[in-house]
Design a protein around this motif. Structure first.
Motif, mmCIF file in Angstrom:
data_model
loop_
_atom_site.group_PDB
_atom_site.id
_atom_site.type_symbol
_atom_site.label_atom_id
_atom_site.label_comp_id
_atom_site.label_asym_id
_atom_site.label_seq_id
_atom_site.Cartn_x
_atom_site.Cartn_y
_atom_site.Cartn_z
ATOM 1 N N PRO A 26 -7.361 12.179 17.556
ATOM 2 C CA PRO A 26 -7.802 10.942 16.910
ATOM 3 C C PRO A 26 -6.670 9.945 16.763
ATOM 4 N N ASN A 30 -8.560 7.339 12.624
ATOM 5 C CA ASN A 30 -9.758 8.005 13.139
ATOM 6 C C ASN A 30 -10.994 7.132 12.945
ATOM 7 N N ALA A 196 -15.198 7.187 14.216
ATOM 8 C CA ALA A 196 -14.150 8.094 14.683
ATOM 9 C C ALA A 196 -13.467 7.455 15.876
ATOM 10 N N ARG A 198 -10.457 8.238 19.379
ATOM 11 C CA ARG A 198 -9.634 9.129 20.189
ATOM 12 C C ARG A 198 -8.580 8.299 20.924
ATOM 13 N N CYS A 337 -15.887 10.995 20.134
ATOM 14 C CA CYS A 337 -15.953 10.055 19.008
ATOM 15 C C CYS A 337 -17.339 9.998 18.393
#
Length: 384
Positions: A26, A30, A196, A198, A337
């Protein structure tokens, strides 16, 4: 200070904060705001209780604003593409995105019957800031919050959309029952807003991919976490099914916005949007006929390109982009995600009671973790 990747700003655990395992790396917070330039704002409306008095409440709703290049550059185009898994929903402005491959306004997410006021609010806000041209095609998406909210009461107004846009900021953002996700339900639990991100290596460079989800979908029996079917094993009330409701289990809708600062073509953004269902599928959904599942992806790279102006003196514009042969890591990041964002919307939440005493229970953390342990899922250490 809590770690933002696994905890909220007030110290509550997010999904990975419970020890639930996730693949990928993440970004610092995040969240979709790990993507350079992206800002998110909310207006949350919660007031009244008891029986439905249409036009008076109770109210459990709001507006979410996502600004691809922040408040300072609201009309700067971004390469973009969209995809519908199931069209029982609304996302305005997509015909223009399909035509030119560019997103030129903020994105607003609200409830089904508030698309109009939010559309007007987006126009009011952008006109007030003096956009470069005189016509606007705002992107406004929706999911249905009528189980908890007086959805026909006209409580979300244009000024609430303006307020959400004005409050937009980067960094850690709230999740759960906030903004457009305030009155939403997911897999028979309290749902709403989740996010979220990445980090993806590409040659010598590193880029962020982020997802924002307004989660209002899924039947309890389909809920899957870390590959384990936990929905039927969690001993918790399920009022939307146990007592019957207007819609069958799994109805609702889900809106997903994917952002990246990797340089992509519009067609590559559309390809990212088409991978969203693979991430949703990891949480168990079947894509119900009565769920509008609409997805948008954009890239904040190539600033200054993809313009569409009346009196442009430009002879050519240039796009730098990741070769198609290098796109797979970005697909993988989207899937990771989206899965985590849905679970964050569930984990970072509390039980809510709305109109007519309708109850949406929070996902019980202890029960979830018990089911995962019984399924031999290797959990990490809970964090706070």
């Amino acid at each position: 200070m809590p770690a933002p990747a696994s905890s909220t700003v007030d110290g509550r655990p997010r999904a990975r904060g419970l020890g639930i395992p996730f693949a990928g790396r993440p970004g610092p917070v995040n969240a979709i705001t790990d993507v350079t330039g992206v800002e998110v704002g909310y207006t949350t409306l919660v007031h009244g209780e008891g029986p439905l008095r249409s036009g008076e409440g109770p109210v459990r709703s709001g507006v979410t604003a996502i600004l691809p290049r922040g408040r300072s550059k609201p009309a700067q185009p971004c390469a973009a593409g969209w995809f519908a898994l199931n069209g029982n929903g609304e996302m305005t402005g997509t015909s223009w995105i399909e035509e030119v491959g560019a997103l030129t306004t903020p994105v607003l997410i609200t409830n089904t019957h508030a698309v109009g006021p939010c559309h007007q609010g987006a126009i009011d806000w952008m006109v007030g800031r003096g956009p470069a041209r005189g016509w606007l095609m705002p992107v406004v998406a929706e999911t249905f919050d009528g189980y908890l909210n007086d959805i026909n009461g006209g409580h979300v107004r244009a000024e609430h959309a303006v307020s959400a846009l004005e409050s937009a900021a980067g960094g850690p953002i709230a999740e759960g029952s906030v903004g457009g996700g305030t009155g939403m339900n997911c897999y028979g639990f309290k749902g709403g807003s989740g996010t979220a991100s990445r980090l993806v290596r590409h040659g010598a460079d590193e880029y962020a991919v982020g997802a924002f989800v307004q989660a209002n979908f899924g039947a309890r029996r389909h809920l899957t976490v870390a590959g384990r079917p936990v929905g039927l094993r969690i001993a918790a009330e399920n009022p939307m099914e146990d007592r019957g409701w207007l819609a069958p289990p799994g109805a609702g809708s889900v809106i997903v916005v994917v952002a990246t600062d990797a340089p992509l073509l519009p067609g590559q953004c559309k390809a990212l949007a088409r991978r969203v269902p693979l991430g949703l599928g990891r949480t168990g959904t079947i894509g119900s006929h009565f769920s509008g599942d609409l997805f948008l992806a954009f890239s904040t790279a190539n600033e200054g390109a993809l313009t569409s102006e009346f009196d442009s003196d430009r002879t050519y514009e240039t796009l730098r982009f990741v070769p198609w042969g290098g796109i797979n890591p970005f697909y993988e990041a989207v899937i990771q995600c989206v899965e985590e964002a849905v679970l964050n919307a569930l984990v970072v939440n509390e039980t809510m009671v709305g109109r007519d005493g309708h109850r949406s229970p929070a996902l019980p953390h202890d029960e979830l973790l018990r089911c995962l342990r019984e399924g031999n899922v290797e959990l990490g250490e809970p964090t706070s």
